[in-house]
Design an enzyme around this catalytic site. Structure first.
Site, PDB file in Angstrom:
ATOM      1  N   VAL A 123      -5.395  -6.053   0.834  1.00 27.88           N
ATOM      2  CA  VAL A 123      -5.467  -4.670   0.667  1.00 27.88           C
ATOM      3  C   VAL A 123      -4.078  -4.132   0.930  1.00 27.88           C
ATOM      4  O   VAL A 123      -3.526  -3.219   0.199  1.00 27.88           O
ATOM      5  CB  VAL A 123      -6.458  -3.886   1.710  1.00 27.88           C
ATOM      6  N   GLU A 124      -3.166  -4.923   1.859  1.00 26.74           N
ATOM      7  CA  GLU A 124      -1.997  -4.515   2.213  1.00 26.74           C
ATOM      8  C   GLU A 124      -0.866  -4.920   1.365  1.00 26.74           C
ATOM      9  O   GLU A 124       0.043  -4.021   0.855  1.00 26.74           O
ATOM     10  CB  GLU A 124      -1.583  -5.115   3.483  1.00 26.74           C
ATOM     11  N   SER A 125      -0.858  -6.303   0.682  1.00 25.90           N
ATOM     12  CA  SER A 125       0.067  -6.767  -0.147  1.00 25.90           C
ATOM     13  C   SER A 125      -0.402  -7.440  -1.326  1.00 25.90           C
ATOM     14  O   SER A 125       0.579  -8.064  -2.060  1.00 25.90           O
ATOM     15  CB  SER A 125       0.873  -7.420   0.597  1.00 25.90           C
TER      16      SER A 125
END
Length: 485
Positions: A123-125
């Site tokens: 989700v983050e990166s």
């Protein structure tokens, strides 16, 4: 409202798109913390062998342990629709996660965190080690400098731990544990704070309380990015649990395909490649925290190698550089030999290609050893007269801070510009310790900064003659409260 739980069988569950669009996490369930195995000083093995279950596929193992409950909400529906419009998303991103994901899952489980946390790097990166946001957050966990520093990440011209997938995982999980505690066990609040900051989420909660409104995540007024960030994780978790036919779940072996090796000293990447026979480009690709041709003089000197643990331990590279012979004596056991060598029994057996615990007096076993410094460094200096001058460490003094109402380890660390990890070590605390007003904390600060942080001193301690002598040798005079008799 529909409540769904993680699948308990290994078969995929086929559901309609409409059923998928009825989901949203409300109450997370944190699995019980699992016991940890003995640490491995050279070849660093996972703390718990997650491949010992009936699932041979890591993604199936993960999806059957997702624990957040779900109920319908428009913002979740939006994120599910997006994932379903990109049915191969996880398959594509998974290619970048292949060398690391087993280790990440293992770390999440060993800390007793919900399995959903292992999905955050996606989700983050999109699991890109060098990803950088407009806010200068870096790595698969998108850590900003301040957070990374205060939770113990190392960064200098040689190395950036935010780009080191496994090192940044350790820091991100500690930070999430801290936030989970600060928000009284509410994972949605903790995840929102991970994205937008602890203060912002606390202000939103306080504003709702003052207005008599619910303080659940879905009722908070937060920045658009944060309002969509949490649903994005929940939607991915839900799609994995329900496994719709139009969403592709990737496949990975449920065992480590890479091994973590602690060289134990500064080393050149080229020298490591030469001795191990592993292509230098592959070492750099797996270890994107390394910024130059060698590890940082101050460490860490840990490297991820593209070999399973058993293959690494039985390689000529490991035997020649990290082991030596030991002759079994009377009353020896594998456990005692492994303990004295700083190894696990599993690693000792793998190194010696043993399948049983039987040993005999006079038998020669290979055990781990330290390496010689000159073996790992290459002289890159063009001229003996051109050398970098390293700054000498500043003298430090003990400073005592009395905790005030509303303060936390995080705010105190930021006030004094020290790492939370150091605060914990100096005061024999853990990340889960709650500090109360009136508690006195000890900080080791540079002597030149002491005047900026003057606070009431503690009562003078009895004179320690050893410290007096050490102070005289180091600073030319004794400390103020350590005058010799």
């Amino acid at each position: 409202m529909v409540t769904l739980s993680g699948c308990k069988s290994s078969s995929s569950v086929q559901v309609s798109r409409q059923a998928i669009l009825s989901a949203l996490t409300q109450v997370p369930v944190v699995p019980a913390k699992q016991p940890e195995a003995s640490p491995e000083p050279k070849v660093i093995t996972p703390k718990k062998n997650i491949s010992s279950t009936h699932e041979d596929d890591l993604w199936q193992y993960v999806r059957h342990r997702l624990s957040f409950n779900t109920a319908s909400h428009p913002r979740l529906d939006k994120r599910i629709k997006w994932y379903l419009s990109q049915p191969n998303y996880l398959q594509v991103v998974n290619q970048r996660a292949v060398p690391y994901f087993y280790h990440v899952v293992n770390k999440v489980e060993s800390k007793g965190l919900p399995m959903e946390i292992a999905l955050l790097p996606f989700v983050e990166s999109d699991f890109r080690p060098k990803a950088k946001s407009t806010q200068n957050a870096v790595g698969v966990w998108q850590l900003v400098d301040a957070t990374a520093y205060h939770f113990g990440i190392k960064k200098d011209k040689w190395y950036d731990g935010r780009q080191d997938v496994l090192a940044s995982t350790d820091v991100a999980l500690e930070y999430l544990l801290y936030l989970h505690q600060r928000f009284n066990g509410d994972w949605l609040h903790a995840l929102a704070a991970y994205n937008s900051g602890e203060g912002r989420v606390k202000k939103a909660i306080a504003k709702n309380k003052k207005a008599g409104k619910p303080t659940h995540f879905w009722h908070l007024k937060l920045p658009k990015e944060t309002a969509e960030y949490v649903p994005k994780l929940l939607a991915l978790s839900h799609l994995l649990k329900t496994a719709p036919s139009d969403f592709t779940i990737p496949s990975l072996p449920n065992h480590a395909t890479t091994s973590v090796l602690d060289i134990g000293q500064q080393f050149d990447i080229g020298q490591l490649a030469k001795l191990s026979g592993i292509d230098k480009r592959e070492i750099y690709a797996l270890n994107q925290g390394f910024l130059k041709h060698r590890s940082s003089p101050s460490g860490p000197h840990v490297v991820l190698l593209p070999l399973p643990q058993k293959a690494l331990l039985q390689s000529a590279f490991f035997r020649d550089n990290f082991s030596h012979g030991y002759t079994v004596k009377a009353n020896d056991t594998l456990y005692r030999i492994a303990l004295n060598a700083g190894m696990s029994v599993t690693a000792l057996k793998a190194l010696n290609n043993k399948t049983s615990n039987l040993i005999r007096v006079g038998e020669t076993l290979r055990i781990s050893k330290n390496t010689a410094q000159q073996q790992w460094l290459i002289d890159h200096e063009i001229s003996p007269y051109i050398k970098e001058i390293e700054a000498k460490p500043l003298p430090q003094r003990a400073h005592h801070h009395t905790v005030k109402t509303g303060e936390s380890l995080w705010t105190i660390s930021r006030r004094y510009n020290v790492a939370v990890k150091d605060l914990l070590n100096w005061n024999s605390l853990t990340a889960q310790t709650l500090i109360k007003p009136g508690k006195v904390l000890t900080l080791l600060l540079p002597a030149v900064d002491m005047q900026q942080h003057q606070q009431e001193p503690l009562p003078p301690a009895p004179v320690n003659r050893v410290k007096v002598i050490q102070s005289l040798l180091r600073h030319g005079k004794p400390l103020a409260n350590e005058e010799p008799n």
